[in-house]
Design an enzyme around this catalytic site. Structure first.
Site, PDB file in Angstrom:
ATOM      1  N   ARG A 175       0.805  -1.231   0.000  1.00  0.00           N
ATOM      2  CA  ARG A 175       0.000   0.000   0.000  1.00  0.00           C
ATOM      3  C   ARG A 175       0.834   1.274   0.000  1.00  0.00           C
ATOM      4  O   ARG A 175       0.758   2.061  -0.929  1.00  0.00           O
ATOM      5  CB  ARG A 175      -0.962   0.036   1.196  1.00  0.00           C
ATOM      6  CG  ARG A 175      -2.055  -0.991   1.145  1.00  0.00           C
ATOM      7  CD  ARG A 175      -3.197  -0.612   2.070  1.00  0.00           C
ATOM      8  NE  ARG A 175      -2.774  -0.452   3.453  1.00  0.00           N
ATOM      9  CZ  ARG A 175      -3.567   0.016   4.403  1.00  0.00           C
ATOM     10  NH1 ARG A 175      -4.792   0.379   4.109  1.00  0.00           N
ATOM     11  NH2 ARG A 175      -3.141   0.105   5.653  1.00  0.00           N
ATOM     12  N   ASP A 176       1.636   1.494   1.021  1.00  0.00           N
ATOM     13  CA  ASP A 176       2.385   2.752   1.140  1.00  0.00           C
ATOM     14  C   ASP A 176       3.818   2.538   0.671  1.00  0.00           C
ATOM     15  O   ASP A 176       4.769   2.764   1.411  1.00  0.00           O
ATOM     16  CB  ASP A 176       2.336   3.234   2.589  1.00  0.00           C
ATOM     17  CG  ASP A 176       2.776   4.676   2.724  1.00  0.00           C
ATOM     18  OD1 ASP A 176       2.808   5.388   1.700  1.00  0.00           O
ATOM     19  OD2 ASP A 176       3.094   5.093   3.847  1.00  0.00           O
TER      20      ASP A 176
END
Length: 340
Positions: A175-176
């Site tokens: 995700r990040d």
């Protein structure tokens, strides 16, 4: 800085096999806890240093480690093994969260490009997860060098892609994903590892469809900006890989604007240019990752088979542009650090 209370004895050493089993994880709902895409446009908070007139104090953990200051731009803290004087880094989490935090690491134990856990200590209210030390992060390295020649970027990016491919294969969506997430294992800065699996989603099935709006604005994929649709977590990670490679080679982000709305509009339109000085294979790899249609992007496994990695010879010097530079700050969601 006052000395924290020593953990009550006995401090139980965690049997890693006890938390290796699968269990349901409760992830934050979209919009909770700062999980939106609004960049933090405030100036960076300057680092704080202990008063030189006062002795440095530290927290003693299990009569084994001294827990020191937080690393610049990181959620991890320095710690020193009292007996050996060896330096490590430590992540501190509440006891009720440590199983969720460790789940991803246990799926990827001993991968050479993912930070491996040295020890886990459970105290009265907090758990201390100890990792090997690092020697700076990839964002700072690229920023200081302005941009990397292809012959230097190639082995580093191959390690990044290898870590992401391993995560995806193990059912972990990062995700990040960003340059700041990768740190150097060695002082020579040739070996990289993924610092932690914070913000990662550990999938129970192969379905990787997500709907939360979480990420770093400069790295976020266009489908995440859609207000309604779900998106493939793996494909979104691969878009971020493209942003990382572009930034390493060019010295700036492919999508940038002084205003968040302008930045997001450029991402939605896919507006970016690839400098002519890059090799044709590097251009091809960047364009194969920064595709608007997620289904057309290369997977992390396919990235490792790209012809760019088969081409080992580059010119001694590749021309660059003097006005291209990675910014000093990376405005990220849910990150106290000004850097990636």
């Amino acid at each position: 800085m006052s000395c924290a209370t020593r953990l009550p004895k006995p401090n139980l050493r965690l049997n890693l096999r006890d938390v290796g089993h699968k269990q349901q994880t409760n992830f934050e709902k979209p919009g909770v806890g700062g999980g939106n895409l609004s960049p933090n446009l405030q100036p960076a908070t300057p680092p704080t240093f202990p008063n030189s007139k006062e002795p440095l104090t530290a927290t003693k953990v299990a009569d084994k480690y001294l827990l020191l200051n937080r690393l610049d731009g990181s959620i991890l803290r320095r710690c020193i093994h009292i007996e050996s004087q060896q330096e490590y880094v430590c992540k501190v989490v509440p006891n009720e969260r440590y199983r969720d935090v460790l789940r991803g690491h246990f799926r990827l134990d001993s991968h050479p490009h993912i930070n491996s856990i040295e020890e886990v200590l459970v105290g009265k209210s907090s758990t201390y997860i100890v990792f090997q030390r690092c020697y700076g992060d990839l964002h700072s390295y690229v920023r200081n060098k302005r941009n990397l020649p292809e012959r230097e970027a190639l082995p580093l990016f191959r390690q990044v892609a290898s870590a992401v491919a391993a995560c995806h294969s193990a059912g972990i969506v990062l995700r990040d994903l960003k340059l700041r997430k990768f740190v150097f294992k060695d002082p020579q800065k040739t070996q990289l590892k993924l610092e932690t699996l914070d913000d990662a989603v550990v999938l129970e099935e192969d379905d990787d469809w997500l709907n939360d709006k979480h990420g770093c604005p400069a790295y976020v994929s266009p489908e995440i900006l859609s207000p309604t649709s779900n998106y493939s977590g793996r494909a979104a990670d691969c878009w971020s890989l493209g942003v990382m490679l572009y930034t390493m080679l060019v010295g700036r982000y492919p999508f940038h604007d002084s205003e968040p709305s302008g930045l997001f509009n450029k991402i939605r339109r896919g507006c970016y240019t690839v400098p002519d000085h890059l090799s044709s294979r590097a251009k091809c790899l960047i364009r194969s990752l920064l595709r608007m249609d997620p289904s057309e992007r290369l997977t992390a496994e396919e990235v490792l088979d790209h012809p760019w990695f088969k081409h080992s010879k580059f010119a001694d010097e590749l021309p660059g542009s003097s006005d291209q530079m990675v910014p000093d700050k990376e405005f990220c969601v849910e990150d106290d650090s000004p850097f990636v």
